[in-house]
Motif scaffolding. Structure first.
Motif, PDB file in Angstrom:
ATOM      1  N   VAL A  99       4.136  -7.051   3.494  1.00 38.29           N
ATOM      2  CA  VAL A  99       3.326  -8.361   3.370  1.00 38.29           C
ATOM      3  C   VAL A  99       4.052  -9.294   4.481  1.00 38.29           C
ATOM      4  CG1 VAL A  99       2.777 -10.231   2.043  1.00 38.29           C
ATOM      5  CG2 VAL A  99       2.702  -8.052   1.132  1.00 38.29           C
ATOM      6  N   GLY A 100       5.361  -9.307   4.504  1.00 38.56           N
ATOM      7  CA  GLY A 100       5.709  -9.986   5.530  1.00 38.56           C
ATOM      8  C   GLY A 100       6.387  -9.296   6.967  1.00 38.56           C
ATOM      9  N   ASP A 101       7.219  -9.552   7.592  1.00 38.42           N
ATOM     10  CA  ASP A 101       7.585  -8.746   8.991  1.00 38.42           C
ATOM     11  C   ASP A 101       8.062  -7.500   8.702  1.00 38.42           C
ATOM     12  OD1 ASP A 101       6.645 -10.650  10.634  1.00 38.42           O
ATOM     13  OD2 ASP A 101       8.323 -11.503  10.730  1.00 38.42           O
ATOM     14  N   GLN A 102       8.801  -7.441   7.578  1.00 31.97           N
ATOM     15  CA  GLN A 102       9.504  -6.082   7.159  1.00 31.97           C
ATOM     16  C   GLN A 102      10.037  -5.952   5.719  1.00 31.97           C
ATOM     17  OE1 GLN A 102      12.783  -4.856   9.779  1.00 31.97           O
ATOM     18  NE2 GLN A 102      12.202  -2.862   9.635  1.00 31.97           N
ATOM     19  N   GLY A 103      10.047  -5.014   5.116  1.00 30.77           N
ATOM     20  CA  GLY A 103      10.627  -4.874   3.762  1.00 30.77           C
ATOM     21  C   GLY A 103       9.510  -5.314   2.567  1.00 30.77           C
ATOM     22  N   PRO A 159      10.244   1.975   7.244  1.00 31.38           N
ATOM     23  CA  PRO A 159      10.267   3.368   6.622  1.00 31.38           C
ATOM     24  C   PRO A 159       9.100   3.429   5.397  1.00 31.38           C
ATOM     25  CG  PRO A 159      12.351   2.461   7.034  1.00 31.38           C
ATOM     26  CD  PRO A 159      11.565   1.453   7.271  1.00 31.38           C
ATOM     27  N   MET A 160       9.038   2.284   4.584  1.00 30.64           N
ATOM     28  CA  MET A 160       8.172   2.331   3.509  1.00 30.64           C
ATOM     29  C   MET A 160       6.677   2.122   3.886  1.00 30.64           C
ATOM     30  SD  MET A 160      10.071   3.289   1.242  1.00 30.64           S
ATOM     31  CE  MET A 160       9.134   2.976  -0.277  1.00 30.64           C
ATOM     32  N   GLU A 161       6.349   1.778   5.003  1.00 34.80           N
ATOM     33  CA  GLU A 161       4.917   1.595   5.466  1.00 34.80           C
ATOM     34  C   GLU A 161       4.239   3.047   5.712  1.00 34.80           C
ATOM     35  OE1 GLU A 161       5.081  -2.995   7.443  1.00 34.80           O
ATOM     36  OE2 GLU A 161       4.996  -1.146   8.741  1.00 34.80           O
ATOM     37  N   ARG A 162       3.046   3.225   5.434  1.00 39.62           N
ATOM     38  CA  ARG A 162       2.292   4.397   5.655  1.00 39.62           C
ATOM     39  C   ARG A 162       0.972   4.303   6.393  1.00 39.62           C
ATOM     40  NH1 ARG A 162       6.607   5.561   4.222  1.00 39.62           N
ATOM     41  NH2 ARG A 162       7.424   7.169   2.853  1.00 39.62           N
TER      42      ARG A 162
END
Length: 203
Positions: free
Chosen positions: A101-105, A153-156
């Motif tokens: 949702v943000g830049d990362q994480g 790493p948790m984006e797909r």
């Protein structure tokens, strides 16, 4: 390809206003399918506001409602693009990315876009969510030019091409009347652990 050409509750190109818009966009391009896809894509990208960017109500889901109110989240805009293209006989599906949702994480959410079947290139993804600084989605087959690239790493990139919206997406859109409220409760899906993915290939 029939499921990717059919009208449905949320991809309702049998609605008179959607059918009329699809016909208007196709004018003069019936023999130029790539140009027609580009015209429909750019119409939804540029002429329909992204609800979250504009903070504009109502929350829409059906293609006909997106067209009527000229606003929609990425998911709803993908429903409208699918409707306009299917109305013109172009197989179109829905696909999703899982993004931060943000830049990362964390937290993460689904992002909705489309896959269009182009005879010369096969399935080709396009993202009509709407451009803004840092987002520059284009129609440039065979190269993809999507709104977002994976950075975490948790984006797909979820590989499925769906004929209908995911239930979790529809539920989120229908459950909220206000875009600000929805922006705090965007739909997401859990990721399978690597061991589960390997096991599923043998079942």
């Amino acid at each position: 390809m029939q499921p990717y050409l059919a009208p449905s509750t949320y991809i309702d190109f049998d609605h008179p206003t959607v059918a009329a818009q699809a016909a208007a966009l196709a004018e003069g391009l019936q023999r130029a399918p790539l140009a027609l896809v580009k015209r429909c894509f750019e119409f939804v990208r540029d002429e329909i506001q992204h609800s979250g960017d504009a903070m504009r109500n109502p929350v829409t889901c059906k293609a006909s409602d997106v067209l009527q109110h000229r606003t929609g989240y990425c998911y709803a805009k993908s429903h409208l693009l699918a409707a306009l293209l299917r109305a013109n006989g172009i197989p179109t599906g829905l696909c999703y990315q899982r993004l931060s949702v943000g830049d990362q994480g964390a937290p993460y959410c689904l992002h909705g876009l489309n896959a269009v079947y182009l005879p010369k290139f096969g399935w080709y993804r396009v993202d009509a969510r709407g451009n803004k600084p840092g987002v520059n989605a284009q129609f440039t087959p065979p190269q993809e030019a999507l709104a977002f690239t994976l950075q975490d790493p948790m984006e797909r990139d979820l590989p499925e091409i769906w004929a209908e919206p995911l239930p979790v997406v529809v539920q989120a859109l229908l459950a909220h009347d206000d875009v600000g409220e929805l922006s705090r409760k965007l739909p997401d899906v859990p990721l399978l652990a690597a061991s589960q993915t390997r096991d599923s290939r043998h079942t």
